[in-house]
Design a protein around this motif. Structure first.
Motif, short mmCIF file in Angstrom:
data_model
loop_
_atom_site.label_atom_id
_atom_site.label_comp_id
_atom_site.label_asym_id
_atom_site.label_seq_id
_atom_site.Cartn_x
_atom_site.Cartn_y
_atom_site.Cartn_z
N THR A 147 14.27 -15.88 -3.62
CA THR A 147 14.80 -15.43 -4.91
C THR A 147 13.75 -15.64 -5.97
N GLY A 148 13.83 -14.84 -7.00
CA GLY A 148 12.93 -15.04 -8.12
C GLY A 148 13.71 -14.90 -9.41
N TYR A 149 14.17 -16.01 -9.93
CA TYR A 149 14.89 -15.94 -11.21
C TYR A 149 13.89 -16.23 -12.31
N SER A 150 13.43 -15.18 -12.98
CA SER A 150 12.46 -15.42 -14.05
C SER A 150 13.17 -16.16 -15.18
N PRO A 151 12.38 -16.84 -16.03
CA PRO A 151 13.01 -17.60 -17.11
C PRO A 151 13.92 -16.74 -17.98
N THR A 152 13.68 -15.41 -17.98
CA THR A 152 14.50 -14.56 -18.85
C THR A 152 15.60 -13.82 -18.08
N ALA A 153 15.71 -14.08 -16.75
CA ALA A 153 16.73 -13.37 -15.96
C ALA A 153 18.12 -13.65 -16.52
N LYS A 154 18.98 -12.63 -16.45
CA LYS A 154 20.32 -12.73 -17.05
C LYS A 154 21.10 -13.92 -16.47
N GLU A 155 20.94 -14.14 -15.16
CA GLU A 155 21.73 -15.21 -14.52
C GLU A 155 21.09 -16.59 -14.68
N ASN A 156 19.96 -16.65 -15.34
CA ASN A 156 19.33 -17.95 -15.62
C ASN A 156 19.79 -18.42 -17.00
N VAL A 157 21.08 -18.32 -17.23
CA VAL A 157 21.65 -18.56 -18.57
C VAL A 157 21.17 -19.87 -19.20
N GLY A 158 20.84 -19.79 -20.48
CA GLY A 158 20.55 -20.97 -21.29
C GLY A 158 19.37 -21.81 -20.81
N LEU A 159 18.41 -21.20 -20.09
CA LEU A 159 17.27 -21.99 -19.60
C LEU A 159 16.54 -22.68 -20.75
N LYS A 160 16.57 -22.04 -21.90
CA LYS A 160 15.94 -22.60 -23.11
C LYS A 160 16.43 -24.03 -23.37
N TYR A 161 17.69 -24.29 -23.14
CA TYR A 161 18.24 -25.64 -23.38
C TYR A 161 18.15 -26.50 -22.12
N ARG A 162 18.31 -25.85 -20.94
CA ARG A 162 18.35 -26.61 -19.69
C ARG A 162 16.96 -27.08 -19.25
N LYS A 163 15.91 -26.49 -19.82
CA LYS A 163 14.58 -26.84 -19.31
C LYS A 163 14.12 -28.23 -19.76
N ILE A 164 14.94 -28.99 -20.48
CA ILE A 164 14.59 -30.39 -20.71
C ILE A 164 14.69 -31.17 -19.39
N HIS A 165 15.32 -30.55 -18.37
CA HIS A 165 15.50 -31.20 -17.06
C HIS A 165 14.34 -30.82 -16.14
N PRO A 166 13.82 -31.76 -15.31
CA PRO A 166 12.67 -31.42 -14.45
C PRO A 166 12.98 -30.43 -13.34
N SER A 167 14.24 -30.31 -12.89
CA SER A 167 14.49 -29.36 -11.80
C SER A 167 15.90 -28.75 -11.88
N PRO A 168 16.12 -27.93 -12.91
CA PRO A 168 17.42 -27.27 -12.99
C PRO A 168 17.54 -26.17 -11.94
N LYS A 169 18.70 -26.03 -11.32
CA LYS A 169 18.86 -24.96 -10.33
C LYS A 169 19.27 -23.67 -11.05
N PRO A 170 18.80 -22.52 -10.54
CA PRO A 170 19.21 -21.26 -11.17
C PRO A 170 20.71 -21.03 -10.94
N PRO A 171 21.49 -20.84 -12.00
CA PRO A 171 22.93 -20.62 -11.81
C PRO A 171 23.24 -19.43 -10.89
N GLY A 172 22.36 -18.40 -10.90
CA GLY A 172 22.60 -17.23 -10.05
C GLY A 172 22.57 -17.59 -8.57
N LEU A 173 21.68 -18.53 -8.21
CA LEU A 173 21.59 -18.98 -6.81
C LEU A 173 22.87 -19.71 -6.43
#
Ligand code: SAM
Length: 296
Positions: free
Chosen positions: A47-73
């Protein structure tokens, strides 16, 4: 009911869902068609969930975490292992990959999370608020205390998704691993908390993980699935560091769980680095293991 809306039956048990394929009414696990089911059983998952992918919701806030899982996955995992109205438990919720993935899956599913660090819970809640998504219950505590909470003790779950830290190996940044992934330095610890599994050496880590797995699986319905994410580390002179195998041997049989197989997830968001170049082979590990257990 128009002709198009009429249910099209196929043989004794099938319902024709058009391009999606045929749904078998004997399916006790999920709401997928035969071809969607078989697709999911592929042992390699790219899978490739780019930082701007629709299903990668709110990555802007979640990226304070070292390994957030892509919600789409996670949405795809939830859709495979549950039907509508199911309940899902995540004992290492982080910034809410499982909770967001469950919301994306819809069907009135509910996910409940436990997370040690308040800052990650706040990032999850901020994501829900900004993205106008339902906020699922999330408890700030050590998962070892999960049965102190009625919402867990009095519920039975249809699926558990656990994405624990990878013992204290994650904290050891290696040569060349200064690059950033999802905005965080590789090798960043989740917290300084002594209860954090990510701060325990391997033997203590496996012991505590087993205890948490046992507590969680006591709330899992029979015949339902327990999913665990993990990854291996570079071999060194002390150990081959095959953590996924250590975890399988360590928790197989705990709380009635039986190991059923794995999917290897190739995360295309990971970049390749010239770790050993030009002197020796050092592996670029760009995959994680999705270990699948069933309570039987
Ligand atoms: C790999 S991360 C999970 C990431 C999550 N899947 C997500 O999408 O954000 C593991 C999380 O477990 C948390 N954690 C570590 N030890 C814990 C414990 N004993 N009880 C509850 N949470 C813990 C860490 O703070 C970290 O956020």
């Amino acid at each position: 009911m128009s002709e198009n809306n009429r249910i099209k039956r196929v043989k004794k048990y099938g319902i024709d869902l058009g391009e999606r394929g045929i749904y078998d009414t004997r399916n006790k696990l999920n709401e997928l068609t035969g071809k969607e089911w078989v697709y999911f059983t592929n042992s390699i998952w790219i899978t490739g969930y780019s930082p701007t992918a629709k299903e990668n919701v709110g990555l802007k806030y979640r990226k304070i975490h070292p390994s957030p899982k892509p919600p789409g996955l996670i949405k795809d995992i939830v859709n495979f292992f549950t039907k509508s109205n199911s309940k899902i438990l995540d004992p290492f919720a982080g910034v809410g990959g499982t909770l967001l993935g469950t919301a994306l899956a819809g069907g009135d599913r509910l996910a409940i999370g436990i997370e040690l660090e308040q800052k990650y819970i706040d990032a999850y809640k901020k994501t829900c608020f900004v993205e106008q998504m339902e906020i699922m219950p999330i408890i700030a505590d050590d998962s070892l205390n999960m049965l102190n909470y009625e919402i867990i003790r009095d519920n039975e779950f249809d699926l558990i998704i656990a994405d624990p830290p990878y013992s204290d190996m994650m904290n050891k940044a290696r040569t060349g691993q200064k690059a950033k992934l999802y905005g965080q330095k590789v090798g960043t610890p989740y917290s300084e908390n002594k209860n954090d599994l990510g701060n325990l050496p391997k033997e203590q880590y496996l012991q505590k993980l087993r205890e948490i797995v046992e507590l969680a699986s006591s709330r899992l319905k029979k015949d339902k699935y327990f999913i665990l994410f993990c990854k291996d580390f570079q071999p060194d002179s002390n150990s081959p560091n095959i953590l996924h195998a250590d975890i399988i041997y360590s928790i197989n049989g705990v709380g009635g769980l039986q190991y059923k197989g794995m999917r290897i997830w190739h995360d295309q968001a990971m970049s390749l680095y010239p770790f050993g170049y030009p002197y020796s082979f050092v592996m670029n590990q760009i995959h994680q293991y999705i270990l699948i257990f069933r309570k039987g």
